[in-house]
Enzyme design. Structure first.
Site, PDB file in Angstrom:
ATOM      1  N   CYS A 143      42.633  37.093  41.574  1.00 15.02           N
ATOM      2  CA  CYS A 143      42.132  35.747  41.312  1.00 15.02           C
ATOM      3  C   CYS A 143      42.360  35.340  39.859  1.00 15.02           C
ATOM      4  CB  CYS A 143      40.641  35.672  41.630  1.00 15.02           C
ATOM      5  SG  CYS A 143      39.680  36.872  40.702  1.00 15.02           S
TER       6      CYS A 143
ATOM      7  N   CYS B  57      34.252  40.363  43.562  1.00 18.97           N
ATOM      8  CA  CYS B  57      33.865  39.806  42.261  1.00 18.97           C
ATOM      9  C   CYS B  57      32.842  40.700  41.559  1.00 18.97           C
ATOM     10  CB  CYS B  57      33.273  38.413  42.434  1.00 18.97           C
ATOM     11  SG  CYS B  57      34.218  37.355  43.514  1.00 18.97           S
TER      12      CYS B  57
END
Ligand code: FES
Length: 145
Positions: A33, A103
């Site tokens: 990402c 994440c």
């Protein structure tokens, strides 16, 4: 989609900033990402983490998990901090949506990278700590979401 605790830590993140002359600094990124996380640790002579700050160029889940992770490691000793996994951080946040689990790894890896930096600077070995990956995408299992 997000729990109240995640929203709280995202909108009001704890321990944002940097520490000058930190005992250890760790930076990790996720190639998937493009998000980046940096953690600063202030560790005293007894190995206690007196202060911790983070900065991120990352998504909301990365902000919330880092905020919670910094709260969990503050006041702990180095060995205790090492035991704080992304799972523990997610539990403390009452969970994350499955697509956002990766994440939470940024915070864990950044803490490990900062501990590694501290150990190298002080010429010590922290049991159970291995050289952190500079990019958490390395070695990450392929998961279908
Ligand atoms: Fe990259 Fe969350 S999407 S850390």
């Amino acid at each position: 989609m997000y729990t109240e605790k995640v929203m709280d830590h995202f909108t009001n993140p704890r321990n944002v900033g940097e520490i000058e002359n930190a005992s250890g600094v760790g930076t990790v990124g996720n190639a998937k990402c493009g998000d980046i996380m940096r953690i600063y640790l202030d560790i005293d002579a007894d190995g206690i983490i007196n202060d911790v700050k983070f900065k991120t160029f990352g998504c909301g889940a990365a902000v919330a998990t880092s905020s919670m992770a910094t709260e969990l490691v503050k006041g702990k000793n180095v060995q205790e901090a090492l035991q704080i996994t992304n799972k523990a951080v997610m539990e403390a946040l009452d969970g994350l949506p499955p697509v956002k689990v990766h994440c939470s790894l940024l915070a864990e890896e950044a803490i490990h990278a900062a501990l590694w930096d501290y150990a190298e600077k002080n010429n010590i070995i922290i049991n159970g700590l291995t050289k952190p990956k500079s990019d958490i995408h390395d070695g990450e299992e392929e998961v279908e979401y």
